[in-house]
Structure formats: C-alpha cells, structure tokens
Motif scaffolding. Structure first.
Motif, PDB file in Angstrom:
ATOM      1  N   ASN A 131       0.846  -1.187   0.000  1.00  0.00           N
ATOM      2  CA  ASN A 131       0.000   0.000   0.000  1.00  0.00           C
ATOM      3  C   ASN A 131       0.887   1.245   0.000  1.00  0.00           C
ATOM      4  O   ASN A 131       1.618   1.504   0.955  1.00  0.00           O
ATOM      5  N   ASP A 132       0.840   2.025  -1.075  1.00  0.00           N
ATOM      6  CA  ASP A 132       1.742   3.164  -1.234  1.00  0.00           C
ATOM      7  C   ASP A 132       1.588   4.186  -0.114  1.00  0.00           C
ATOM      8  O   ASP A 132       2.577   4.713   0.406  1.00  0.00           O
ATOM      9  N   GLU A 133       0.337   4.488   0.250  1.00  0.00           N
ATOM     10  CA  GLU A 133       0.112   5.507   1.272  1.00  0.00           C
ATOM     11  C   GLU A 133       0.680   5.068   2.618  1.00  0.00           C
ATOM     12  O   GLU A 133       1.331   5.854   3.309  1.00  0.00           O
ATOM     13  N   TRP A 134       0.449   3.825   3.000  1.00  0.00           N
ATOM     14  CA  TRP A 134       0.961   3.334   4.274  1.00  0.00           C
ATOM     15  C   TRP A 134       2.487   3.289   4.262  1.00  0.00           C
ATOM     16  O   TRP A 134       3.139   3.673   5.243  1.00  0.00           O
ATOM     17  N   ARG A 135       3.057   2.805   3.164  1.00  0.00           N
ATOM     18  CA  ARG A 135       4.522   2.740   3.069  1.00  0.00           C
ATOM     19  C   ARG A 135       5.137   4.134   3.179  1.00  0.00           C
ATOM     20  O   ARG A 135       6.083   4.356   3.932  1.00  0.00           O
ATOM     21  N   ASN A 136       4.567   5.095   2.460  1.00  0.00           N
ATOM     22  CA  ASN A 136       5.111   6.451   2.485  1.00  0.00           C
ATOM     23  C   ASN A 136       4.955   7.098   3.857  1.00  0.00           C
ATOM     24  O   ASN A 136       5.837   7.859   4.298  1.00  0.00           O
ATOM     25  N   GLY A 137       3.860   6.805   4.548  1.00  0.00           N
ATOM     26  CA  GLY A 137       3.671   7.352   5.885  1.00  0.00           C
ATOM     27  C   GLY A 137       4.711   6.842   6.865  1.00  0.00           C
ATOM     28  O   GLY A 137       5.283   7.609   7.652  1.00  0.00           O
ATOM     29  N   LEU A 138       4.996   5.544   6.811  1.00  0.00           N
ATOM     30  CA  LEU A 138       5.991   4.977   7.724  1.00  0.00           C
ATOM     31  C   LEU A 138       7.405   5.389   7.346  1.00  0.00           C
ATOM     32  O   LEU A 138       8.259   5.584   8.219  1.00  0.00           O
ATOM     33  N   LEU A 139       7.665   5.551   6.056  1.00  0.00           N
ATOM     34  CA  LEU A 139       8.978   6.062   5.645  1.00  0.00           C
ATOM     35  C   LEU A 139       9.180   7.495   6.128  1.00  0.00           C
ATOM     36  O   LEU A 139      10.295   7.885   6.507  1.00  0.00           O
ATOM     37  N   MET A 140       8.102   8.277   6.130  1.00  0.00           N
ATOM     38  CA  MET A 140       8.200   9.639   6.643  1.00  0.00           C
ATOM     39  C   MET A 140       8.509   9.638   8.136  1.00  0.00           C
ATOM     40  O   MET A 140       9.299  10.475   8.619  1.00  0.00           O
ATOM     41  N   GLU A 141       7.931   8.705   8.884  1.00  0.00           N
ATOM     42  CA  GLU A 141       8.274   8.599  10.307  1.00  0.00           C
ATOM     43  C   GLU A 141       9.773   8.340  10.483  1.00  0.00           C
ATOM     44  O   GLU A 141      10.421   8.929  11.360  1.00  0.00           O
ATOM     45  N   GLU A 142      10.326   7.468   9.648  1.00  0.00           N
ATOM     46  CA  GLU A 142      11.766   7.205   9.712  1.00  0.00           C
ATOM     47  C   GLU A 142      12.546   8.482   9.435  1.00  0.00           C
ATOM     48  O   GLU A 142      13.534   8.793  10.127  1.00  0.00           O
ATOM     49  N   ARG A 143      12.129   9.240   8.434  1.00  0.00           N
ATOM     50  CA  ARG A 143      12.810  10.488   8.081  1.00  0.00           C
ATOM     51  C   ARG A 143      12.739  11.496   9.214  1.00  0.00           C
ATOM     52  O   ARG A 143      13.705  12.238   9.467  1.00  0.00           O
ATOM     53  N   LEU A 144      11.604  11.557   9.898  1.00  0.00           N
ATOM     54  CA  LEU A 144      11.462  12.507  10.997  1.00  0.00           C
ATOM     55  C   LEU A 144      12.434  12.209  12.133  1.00  0.00           C
ATOM     56  O   LEU A 144      13.043  13.118  12.700  1.00  0.00           O
ATOM     57  N   HIS A 145      12.592  10.946  12.458  1.00  0.00           N
ATOM     58  CA  HIS A 145      13.551  10.589  13.507  1.00  0.00           C
ATOM     59  C   HIS A 145      14.979  10.876  13.062  1.00  0.00           C
ATOM     60  O   HIS A 145      15.805  11.350  13.859  1.00  0.00           O
ATOM     61  N   GLN A 146      15.289  10.605  11.799  1.00  0.00           N
ATOM     62  CA  GLN A 146      16.620  10.928  11.280  1.00  0.00           C
ATOM     63  C   GLN A 146      16.870  12.432  11.296  1.00  0.00           C
ATOM     64  O   GLN A 146      17.967  12.893  11.657  1.00  0.00           O
ATOM     65  N   GLU A 147      15.855  13.199  10.907  1.00  0.00           N
ATOM     66  CA  GLU A 147      15.979  14.657  10.894  1.00  0.00           C
ATOM     67  C   GLU A 147      16.164  15.188  12.312  1.00  0.00           C
ATOM     68  O   GLU A 147      16.979  16.099  12.543  1.00  0.00           O
ATOM     69  N   MET A 148      15.442  14.649  13.248  1.00  0.00           N
ATOM     70  CA  MET A 148      15.589  15.069  14.640  1.00  0.00           C
ATOM     71  C   MET A 148      17.011  14.820  15.138  1.00  0.00           C
ATOM     72  O   MET A 148      17.644  15.691  15.738  1.00  0.00           O
ATOM     73  N   LEU A 149      17.533  13.633  14.858  1.00  0.00           N
ATOM     74  CA  LEU A 149      18.884  13.292  15.303  1.00  0.00           C
ATOM     75  C   LEU A 149      19.936  14.190  14.663  1.00  0.00           C
ATOM     76  O   LEU A 149      20.938  14.553  15.290  1.00  0.00           O
ATOM     77  N   ALA A 150      19.720  14.571  13.409  1.00  0.00           N
ATOM     78  CA  ALA A 150      20.671  15.444  12.710  1.00  0.00           C
ATOM     79  C   ALA A 150      20.591  16.882  13.219  1.00  0.00           C
ATOM     80  O   ALA A 150      21.590  17.609  13.202  1.00  0.00           O
ATOM     81  N   PHE A 151      19.412  17.294  13.678  1.00  0.00           N
ATOM     82  CA  PHE A 151      19.182  18.685  14.063  1.00  0.00           C
ATOM     83  C   PHE A 151      19.577  18.987  15.509  1.00  0.00           C
ATOM     84  O   PHE A 151      20.125  20.062  15.802  1.00  0.00           O
ATOM     85  N   VAL A 152      19.326  18.080  16.404  1.00  0.00           N
ATOM     86  CA  VAL A 152      19.444  18.349  17.834  1.00  0.00           C
ATOM     87  C   VAL A 152      20.900  18.336  18.298  1.00  0.00           C
ATOM     88  O   VAL A 152      21.683  17.458  17.943  1.00  0.00           O
ATOM     89  N   THR A 153      21.239  19.327  19.117  1.00  0.00           N
ATOM     90  CA  THR A 153      22.517  19.383  19.833  1.00  0.00           C
ATOM     91  C   THR A 153      22.199  19.637  21.304  1.00  0.00           C
ATOM     92  O   THR A 153      21.043  19.933  21.661  1.00  0.00           O
ATOM     93  N   PRO A 154      23.187  19.582  22.190  1.00  0.00           N
ATOM     94  CA  PRO A 154      22.916  19.896  23.600  1.00  0.00           C
ATOM     95  C   PRO A 154      22.404  21.320  23.812  1.00  0.00           C
ATOM     96  O   PRO A 154      21.831  21.615  24.864  1.00  0.00           O
ATOM     97  N   GLU A 155      22.573  22.193  22.823  1.00  0.00           N
ATOM     98  CA  GLU A 155      22.119  23.581  22.942  1.00  0.00           C
ATOM     99  C   GLU A 155      20.719  23.800  22.365  1.00  0.00           C
ATOM    100  O   GLU A 155      20.189  24.918  22.391  1.00  0.00           O
ATOM    101  N   THR A 156      20.095  22.756  21.835  1.00  0.00           N
ATOM    102  CA  THR A 156      18.766  22.874  21.225  1.00  0.00           C
ATOM    103  C   THR A 156      17.691  22.914  22.302  1.00  0.00           C
ATOM    104  O   THR A 156      17.710  22.120  23.242  1.00  0.00           O
ATOM    105  N   THR A 157      16.739  23.831  22.155  1.00  0.00           N
ATOM    106  CA  THR A 157      15.622  23.893  23.101  1.00  0.00           C
ATOM    107  C   THR A 157      14.458  23.032  22.614  1.00  0.00           C
ATOM    108  O   THR A 157      14.381  22.666  21.442  1.00  0.00           O
TER     109      THR A 157
END
Length: 234
Positions: free
Chosen positions: A123-149
């Motif tokens: 199912n394309d919609e379900w696959r794309n939704g879960l892939l986006m969740e993966e991207r969000l966690h990757q983006e969070m890890l790339a963005f956050v530093t100890p100085e991030t609020t």
C-alpha cells in the motif's frame, strides 16, 4: 552507556520486546481488546510491574482510528476487528519501580500477515507514511545538539512535516515529552518551552502524522538521551 540509563534501558527493552512479540502474534480476526490484553500481559511477563499512563499499558488503534489523538484519561479501546489488510498503532507505557518505558509503532497487515520491512509494504500511502516517520527521527537526530531547546525542535520538525505534505495529528500539537516519575511533571516539545533538551535526562520523540484528507495516521516513538554531547536512542 551511562550508568543512570540502565534501569530505563531495561524497561524500554520490555516495550521493544513486546512490540516484536505482538508483531508475530497478531492476525486478522482479532479484536483490538484482544491485542491490548496480549500486550499488557506480555509487558508484565517481561518484568513491568505497572503502567504509568492512566494505568493503561497499551493504547491500540486500527484503520481510520489511527488518526485519533486522545488523552489517556479519555481513551477507550474499541472492539474493532483487525482486517486482512489493515494498519495498527500500538503505544506502550510500561513501568518498573517507577521507571518508565515509552514506545510506539504503527504496524501494517497485508494479506493477513504483518509486514516486517517498510519497503515491502504494498500500500503506497501506508509505506510512504511509515517512511516519513523514519525520516522525521533521522531529521531530529541530525538537528538536535545539547544547545537545542524544546521549542526549537518543535518549530523545526513541524515545519519539516508541513514541507513534506504531512500534518501533525497530536491533540496538543507537541512532538514528545520528558521522562519523569510523575506524569504531571512532564515538559513537552512544544512552542514557548525554552528549556534545553539536554536539561532533562530523557525525552520521547513521537510525531503522530498523516496526510491531508487521509483516514490513516502513523506514529513512531523512541526515548532519547545525551551521552557525551551526542543524542542516543535508549
């Protein structure tokens, strides 16, 4: 791993093992009440002694219920039946000696079986939704530093969600919270929270997303903490 994280690591491991057990156990024809019962019994069997969020160990949603975002105070498990092709979100809240675990996954059932690999979802919609969740966690890890609020992470991820054509479904608009001993003492990844993420020992990141006018929602939740200035999944 920091010594202080070991108890939290153990409780979070209980949640992770429960999701993997349920992934192999659930099948079409089961009710969500049965799935909740399986989850909560497995959490206790693996060592949890209670459930920290309104005494509910497992919040279960399927189909068009996966877009629902509701406080545990108001949550009621429906008697919905899992279909041959379905989408199921499981959000676990185990506790052991006042130490929390907090872990959620959205699972996909196709042709009566859970799909282990996101890329294999038909199912394309379900696959794309879960892939986006993966991207969000990757983006969070790339963005956050100890100085991030907390607010900076909130603003950045919500903009990222919008730019990629998705919506934040959380009923409070936040993306996660600190891990504490009393649920009323949590602070959130939300606007106007100027505390540093590094000022708390642990925090969840749990974006609940959908695309406009869709019946389906997606959630992936992990606990994270800083070790030597680096953000790590618990």
């Amino acid at each position: 791993m920091k010594v202080k994280s070991m108890g939290y690591f153990e409780v979070q491991k209980i949640a992770k093992q429960t999701i993997e057990y349920v992934r192999k156990t659930i099948h079409a024809g089961m009710t969500l009440l049965e799935v909740r019962d399986i989850c909560e019994k497995k959490l206790l069997e693996l060592g949890a002694d209670s459930f920290w969020y309104w005494d509910i160990g497992a919040f279960i949603f399927s189909g068009d219920e996966t877009t629902i975002s509701v406080s545990g105070r108001e949550y009621v498990t429906s008697d919905r039946i899992i279909m041959e092709n379905d989408i199921i979100t499981i959000d676990l809240s185990p506790q052991k000696q006042h130490i929390w675990g907090d872990y959620a996954r959205t699972l996909v059932m196709e042709n009566g079986k859970t799909v282990d690999c996101i890329e294999q979802i038909q199912n394309d919609e379900w696959r794309n939704g879960l892939l986006m969740e993966e991207r969000l966690h990757q983006e969070m890890l790339a963005f956050v530093t100890p100085e991030t609020t907390f607010e900076e992470l909130y603003l950045h991820i919500n903009q990222f969600i919008i730019e990629h054509g998705f919506l934040n479904l959380d009923f409070m608009g936040n993306l996660g919270h600190s891990i504490v001993k009393n649920k009323d003492e949590r602070v959130y990844i939300e606007k106007e929270n100027h505390l540093l993420l590094s000022s708390v020992d642990y925090f969840t990141f749990e974006p609940h997303i959908s695309i406009p006018d869709s019946k389906y929602g997606y959630k992936k939740e992990n606990i994270y903490y800083f070790s030597n200035g680096k953000l790590i999944e618990l």
